[in-house]
Design a protein around this motif. Structure first.
Motif, short mmCIF file in Angstrom:
data_model
loop_
_atom_site.label_atom_id
_atom_site.label_comp_id
_atom_site.label_asym_id
_atom_site.label_seq_id
_atom_site.Cartn_x
_atom_site.Cartn_y
_atom_site.Cartn_z
N ILE A 1 0.84 -1.21 0.00
CA ILE A 1 0.00 0.00 0.00
C ILE A 1 0.87 1.25 0.00
N PRO B 1 3.27 2.77 -3.63
CA PRO B 1 2.65 3.71 -4.58
C PRO B 1 2.34 5.06 -3.93
N ALA B 2 1.85 5.01 -2.68
CA ALA B 2 1.47 6.26 -2.01
C ALA B 2 2.70 7.14 -1.80
N TRP C 1 -0.56 14.25 9.32
CA TRP C 1 -1.77 13.64 9.85
C TRP C 1 -1.55 12.14 10.05
N PRO D 1 -13.90 -0.94 19.42
CA PRO D 1 -14.45 -1.08 18.07
C PRO D 1 -13.73 -2.15 17.24
N LEU E 1 -1.60 -1.91 9.26
CA LEU E 1 -2.16 -0.57 9.43
C LEU E 1 -1.44 0.23 10.50
N LEU F 1 1.80 1.48 8.95
CA LEU F 1 1.71 2.24 7.71
C LEU F 1 2.28 3.66 7.82
N PHE G 1 -2.95 6.86 -6.15
CA PHE G 1 -1.95 6.11 -5.38
C PHE G 1 -2.05 6.37 -3.88
N VAL G 2 -2.35 7.60 -3.54
CA VAL G 2 -2.37 7.95 -2.11
C VAL G 2 -3.68 7.51 -1.46
N THR H 1 -4.03 4.46 1.05
CA THR H 1 -3.41 4.71 2.35
C THR H 1 -4.31 5.57 3.21
N ILE H 2 -4.76 6.67 2.64
CA ILE H 2 -5.61 7.57 3.41
C ILE H 2 -6.89 6.85 3.84
N LEU I 1 -7.39 3.64 4.28
CA LEU I 1 -7.15 2.64 5.32
C LEU I 1 -6.88 3.28 6.67
N LEU I 2 -6.11 4.38 6.65
CA LEU I 2 -5.84 5.04 7.92
C LEU I 2 -7.13 5.62 8.50
N LEU I 3 -7.97 6.14 7.62
CA LEU I 3 -9.27 6.62 8.08
C LEU I 3 -10.04 5.45 8.69
N VAL J 1 -8.98 2.68 9.99
CA VAL J 1 -8.49 2.09 11.22
C VAL J 1 -8.43 3.10 12.36
N ASN J 2 -8.37 4.38 12.04
CA ASN J 2 -8.27 5.36 13.11
C ASN J 2 -9.52 6.19 13.29
N ILE J 3 -9.93 6.85 12.23
CA ILE J 3 -11.01 7.80 12.37
C ILE J 3 -12.35 7.10 12.56
N PHE J 4 -12.55 6.01 11.83
CA PHE J 4 -13.82 5.31 11.95
C PHE J 4 -14.05 4.77 13.37
N PRO J 5 -13.08 4.01 13.93
CA PRO J 5 -13.26 3.58 15.32
C PRO J 5 -13.39 4.76 16.27
N TRP K 1 -16.86 5.95 16.07
CA TRP K 1 -17.66 4.93 16.75
C TRP K 1 -17.57 5.11 18.27
#
Lengths: 276, 316
Positions: free
Chosen positions: A89, A92-93, A111, A126, A149, A152, B34-35, B38-39, B41-43, B45-49, B52
């Motif tokens: 992942i 590419p990013a 961030w 969660p 994750l 990452l 490409f980005v 990543t964004i 997945l981080l959202l 794993v972090n922001i969503f929980p 919640w």
């Protein structure tokens, strides 16, 4: 005393202080390894024994009773799997951020790093509920995904720094020759930052191997890693110190060897790239 | 690149925009594609929980009673958490742990770095040994230090006895409620002082010798050189070290769980441990979520104030 003698003396003092510190830091680890070769009786002898007849009995007993290899396999699968998934992942990013930076690039990177600040225990509930829902509790898959994750951000940051060292002209030249984005990444960027990618991978494996919060809380017997094995030793069998030492030594040895290769990256990664 | 002739001519005829002609996408679009994972997945794993957790914090939901009706309770959970004596005890324990580990690690780390500033014989091997503790897993360190702290048979107690003459069985680092907070501070300091020291070393080695030579010419005393050159130039590095250790130790969980398990009593129950108990032993999901939100706000608040101060020092 002339100038030269003075300088020599201070140099020797420096060396001596440095090595005394190193020995102090090293002693608990040395003690752990030493104890793992003792019998249980020798381990609790007072005064502590420095000279004794070493035995390998503890290591055999651990394999026999707890199937060390299964836990080791779990550690290998989760740390390597998590690393590879994260690299897939992140490459590419990081490429996009390094070679096509926008106004938000810096902000996005910051961030990403800031997400590492949250106490993991705050999102444990969660994550636990999600794993429960999909039947992923105590599986290696869940651990691989979570490991990928949590690492990452650090991987992104390190790859970004390595990729930025590649001069943009090389990529431009390749583009002129008609290279597609995919080839740009796989045939130019990746080979040119081979060293950087390798050390990022090693660092990530070291960090994941040692990760204990998620492996302690989301696994038990099926997907438990070596860290979980060590932790389980401390409670019910807490009095068998030679065995605790042996299992700790076994859990640390592989990673210390890897760590030797990556000590620079380790400090860099732990300080989020602040120290180069 | 495999057939350079054809692609070269193409490139010459369509300069610049060749790629977008082929893929139909601009550089910016490709960059975003490409980005995005990543964004995302981080959202996820972090922001969503996190969201919640925030939602749960306003309800009386309990994980172990999934069939009960979920009600909105407003700020009741927050009120309960903030007026609970246990929470404040935990906060105090955490503050004690944070302050002392930072003070000790910075003082010792900086002093050692200052002594060892110059390169010396076996410098590389030395670094290798010194970083060993931080390469171990916190859970393993915690487990092993339990052994060192054992009364009667532990090495730590033996050494203390050796130097002070006290009875080795007379004190238990992890069993005594006054000593237990120190037991976790010592173990953490052992593990992380090298890290602080390496950061300080990086700072010290970044100061060019010429500055000291100039000071030498002006006959500035060693003491003055330290306070006017060394300290201000290393300060940003020191503050970074404090930031990393502060954030890490605020999250501290595994080492302490293995070492003391939060006991005796609640003397070493740091916030993370307390939070986990609320959530997974007492099963007060709503309340523990409110607790988590309070912690997030604290960490982010403190960290952002600190980073502002850090930037001010850096710019000076």
């Amino acid at each position: 005393m002339n100038e030269l003698q003075k300088k020599n003396l201070s140099n020797n003092l420096l060396t001596v202080t440095a090595w005394v510190c190193a020995c102090l830091m090293f002693f608990p680890i040395f003690w752990m390894v030493l104890t793992s070769f003792k019998t249980e009786l020798q381990a609790i002898a007072v005064p502590p024994k420095l000279v004794f007849k070493p035995t390998l009995e503890n290591f055999f007993l651990i394999q026999e009773r707890t199937s060390y290899t299964r836990y080791a396999w779990s550690s290998i699968v989760t740390s390597v799997g998590g690393t590879l998934l994260a690299m897939l992942i992140a490459i590419p990013a990081a490429y996009a951020m390094a070679f096509h930076p926008g106004r938000q690039t810096k902000g996005i990177l910051l961030w990403m790093l800031s997400t590492k600040m949250l106490p993991a225990v705050g999102v444990l509930m969660p994550v636990y509920l999600i794993c429960q829902k999909f039947g992923l509790l105590d599986t290696k898959i869940a651990l691989v995904v979570i490991f990928a994750l949590i690492n990452l951000p650090i991987i992104m940051m390190m790859l970004f720094n390595y990729f930025r060292e590649i001069p943009g002209e090389i990529l431009e030249a390749a583009r002129m020759d008609g290279a597609t984005v995919g080839r740009e990444v796989t045939q130019i960027v990746m080979p040119l930052s081979r060293g950087g990618i390798a050390s990022t991978v090693l660092l990530s494996i070291v960090l994941l191997w040692n990760e204990s919060f998620w492996s302690l809380n989301l696994t038990s017997s099926d997907a438990g890693t070596l860290v979980a094995l060590v932790a389980s030793f401390s409670s019910p069998e807490g009095l068998f110190w030679a065995k605790v030492s042996a299992v700790s030594t076994l859990a640390c040895a592989p990673i210390v060897v890897l760590g030797w290769l990556t000590q620079k990256q380790l400090v860099q990664g732990l300080s989020f790239g602040a120290i180069k | 690149m495999s057939n350079p002739d054809s692609s070269e001519t193409t490139a010459r005829t369509t300069p610049g925009n060749f790629k977008s002609a082929v893929t139909g996408l601009s550089d910016r679009a490709i960059a975003w594609i490409f980005v995005a994972p990543t964004i995302f997945l981080l959202l996820a794993v972090n922001i969503f929980p996190l969201i919640w957790t925030i939602v749960l914090s306003f309800t009386n939901y309990r994980v172990n009673r999934p069939n009960r009706d979920v009600e909105w309770v407003g700020l009741k959970n927050y009120q309960r958490i903030l007026t609970d004596n246990g929470t404040w005890e935990t906060m105090q324990a955490t503050a004690h742990f944070l302050i002392w580990t930072i003070v000790l690690q910075v003082l010792i780390g900086f002093a050692l770095a200052y002594l060892i500033n110059k390169k010396f014989k076996g410098n590389d091997l030395w670094t290798t040994i010194i970083v060993l503790p931080m390469m171990l897993s916190p859970a393993v360190v915690g487990t092993f230090w339990t052994f060192l702290y054992q009364p009667q048979i532990g090495l730590f107690n033996y050494l203390v006895t050796f130097f002070t003459g006290a009875d080795p069985a007379s004190f238990s680092m992890i069993g005594d409620k006054h000593l237990a907070p120190w037991s976790i501070i010592i173990a953490d300091t052992w593990m992380w002082t090298p890290f602080v020291m390496l950061i300080c070393l990086a700072g010290l080695r970044s100061i060019p010798d010429s500055i000291y030579e100039a000071a030498e010419c002006d006959r500035a005393s060693r003491w003055r050189q330290f306070w006017t050159i060394t300290f201000p130039l290393v300060l940003p590095f020191l503050m970074l070290a404090v930031l990393f250790r502060g954030i890490e130790n605020f999250k501290m969980f595994d080492l302490v769980v293995q070492l003391t398990g939060g006991g005796p009593g609640n003397t070493t129950t740091l916030t993370s441990i307390d939070l986990k108990r609320e959530a997974f032993e007492k099963w007060r999901t709503g309340q523990s979520s409110a607790y988590a939100v309070v912690l997030f706000v604290t960490v982010f608040g403190l960290a952002s104030i600190y980073v502002k101060a850090l930037n001010k020092v850096k710019d000076r």
